[in-house]
Design a protein around this motif. Sequence first.
Motif, PDB file in Angstrom:
ATOM      1  N   LEU A  50      -8.332  29.885 -53.994  1.00 56.68           N
ATOM      2  CA  LEU A  50      -8.354  29.100 -55.223  1.00 56.68           C
ATOM      3  C   LEU A  50      -7.238  28.056 -55.219  1.00 56.68           C
ATOM      4  CD1 LEU A  50      -9.794  28.912 -57.958  1.00 56.68           C
ATOM      5  CD2 LEU A  50      -8.191  30.596 -58.849  1.00 56.68           C
ATOM      6  N   SER A  55     -10.989  26.687 -60.785  1.00 54.61           N
ATOM      7  CA  SER A  55     -11.633  27.926 -61.218  1.00 54.61           C
ATOM      8  C   SER A  55     -12.698  28.332 -60.217  1.00 54.61           C
ATOM      9  CB  SER A  55     -12.269  27.755 -62.602  1.00 54.61           C
ATOM     10  OG  SER A  55     -11.307  27.455 -63.574  1.00 54.61           O
ATOM     11  N   SER A  57     -16.247  30.834 -60.311  1.00 57.17           N
ATOM     12  CA  SER A  57     -17.144  31.646 -61.134  1.00 57.17           C
ATOM     13  C   SER A  57     -18.544  31.572 -60.561  1.00 57.17           C
ATOM     14  CB  SER A  57     -17.141  31.150 -62.587  1.00 57.17           C
ATOM     15  OG  SER A  57     -17.657  29.832 -62.661  1.00 57.17           O
ATOM     16  N   GLU A  86      -5.518  33.368 -64.578  1.00 59.07           N
ATOM     17  CA  GLU A  86      -6.222  33.984 -65.699  1.00 59.07           C
ATOM     18  C   GLU A  86      -7.523  34.598 -65.222  1.00 59.07           C
ATOM     19  OE1 GLU A  86      -7.825  32.822 -70.203  1.00 59.07           O
ATOM     20  OE2 GLU A  86      -7.261  31.239 -68.783  1.00 59.07           O
ATOM     21  N   THR A 107     -14.622  35.205 -64.085  1.00 57.49           N
ATOM     22  CA  THR A 107     -14.123  33.889 -63.728  1.00 57.49           C
ATOM     23  C   THR A 107     -12.627  33.981 -63.458  1.00 57.49           C
ATOM     24  OG1 THR A 107     -15.776  32.738 -65.071  1.00 57.49           O
ATOM     25  CG2 THR A 107     -13.801  31.500 -64.508  1.00 57.49           C
ATOM     26  N   HIS A 109      -9.203  31.637 -62.917  1.00 56.61           N
ATOM     27  CA  HIS A 109      -8.660  30.284 -63.121  1.00 56.61           C
ATOM     28  C   HIS A 109      -7.175  30.281 -62.789  1.00 56.61           C
ATOM     29  CE1 HIS A 109      -7.959  26.311 -64.776  1.00 56.61           C
ATOM     30  NE2 HIS A 109      -6.929  26.817 -65.436  1.00 56.61           N
ATOM     31  N   SER A 111      -3.694  28.008 -62.903  1.00 55.86           N
ATOM     32  CA  SER A 111      -3.089  26.849 -63.552  1.00 55.86           C
ATOM     33  C   SER A 111      -2.516  25.899 -62.509  1.00 55.86           C
ATOM     34  CB  SER A 111      -1.985  27.301 -64.513  1.00 55.86           C
ATOM     35  OG  SER A 111      -0.938  27.927 -63.786  1.00 55.86           O
TER      36      SER A 111
END
Length: 402
Positions: A50, A55, A57, A86, A107, A109, A111
């Motif tokens: 990532l 993100s 998903s 997250e 999902t 995510h 930052s």
Amino acid sequence: MGGRSKLEWGVKCFTPLLLFLMALYLPTIPVSAQGGIAVSGSFYRQDFILPQGASISGPSIDMVVFNNGSEPLSVRMLTESPPGVEVILSSTDFIIPPAGQERILITLHASEDAIPGKYEIEITAESYRKEEGKGLQVLGAAGLSASLTIIGEAAHVTVATRSADGEAVVSTIRLFKLIGEERRETAQTDTGQLEAKVSPGDFLALAYIGDQKLAEERFSISADEEKTIILTVNTIFFAGFGVVPYYNSANGDLGFARASCTLRNLYQPVDDAAIHLAVTRDGSPADDVTVTSMTTLNIGDIEISYNYMPAGGWTAGRYGFKLRLDVGGKPYTNTIESFLEVTGNASSSGPPSDDSDGGTGVLPLMGGAIGGAAILFFGAAYFLRRRKRIKGDQTVPPSNNG
């Protein structure tokens, strides 16, 4: 050979086979724990990569929670992740009936300031009950973990579906990162246009309408590169969908909402087709009406216009409208949802209208006005004529005040 020797021989021969079968099927067996709860899913089989600010998903990233007990099970979901990451779950607190299950989409995510590195993500399903005076009592738990690598370099990709003549087509687009022959889902959309920040590498983009795969394309993307992928499809789709409100000219209340668009068939004739208008209010289903049905939907364009008013009148809220094409009784394609905010005392019992007639309303209102004027005109004429006749009649009795 004695009984014990036969037993030892059987153990030696079948133990390797048993271990092999356990290793082969173990990934699909739910991980069980106390309290009648168990979990499974694809989440723990994936090694996520990532970029910062991105993100991941998709429907293939999930976790399934099972209730193996004989009573309903209250479950809450707990997550552990590094700072800046997250974990977003489609459900976080729910009740599972006996022998039931709950599927949760996941999902991840990161930052923009998430620190690059390799981490472990843990998701735990915890069963509990609340007892008066004792608070929350944990009955059991089961969880899955996955590996996550955060990187600092990234690329931007846009994937869109278009018809042969360049019109936007609403479809499901799924984006996978390719690592060898393995596909790892990265992003998904149901709008026909996907934009994603991804890690550099090789990817596969797929376009679907219904369960039918219409197009796919493999591509590579480098760090800091921006790339647009157009998937051209020959299919049946809605074009130019919109919803316009029409108001009552007498009191300003909302009369009806007109949903209109063009249904384009660039694919082939299909039998047993029907167009439905699905309506929601504040996110909850409110109505589903059949606009039209066809024995055969031929190649070409069909103009669609439908005036909608709730059977019980309008009430304040956020209404959503979506046209859907069913083929053979199954959903085939739909429009993107269009919204209409209805505020105040929105219910209208009179005919709606605007300057363009709105398809209804203006003519009835004009007819009512003309009819009212005619009644006033003939009523006044009758009154004057009768007054004149009374003045000329000598047999009229005198007034009691006279």
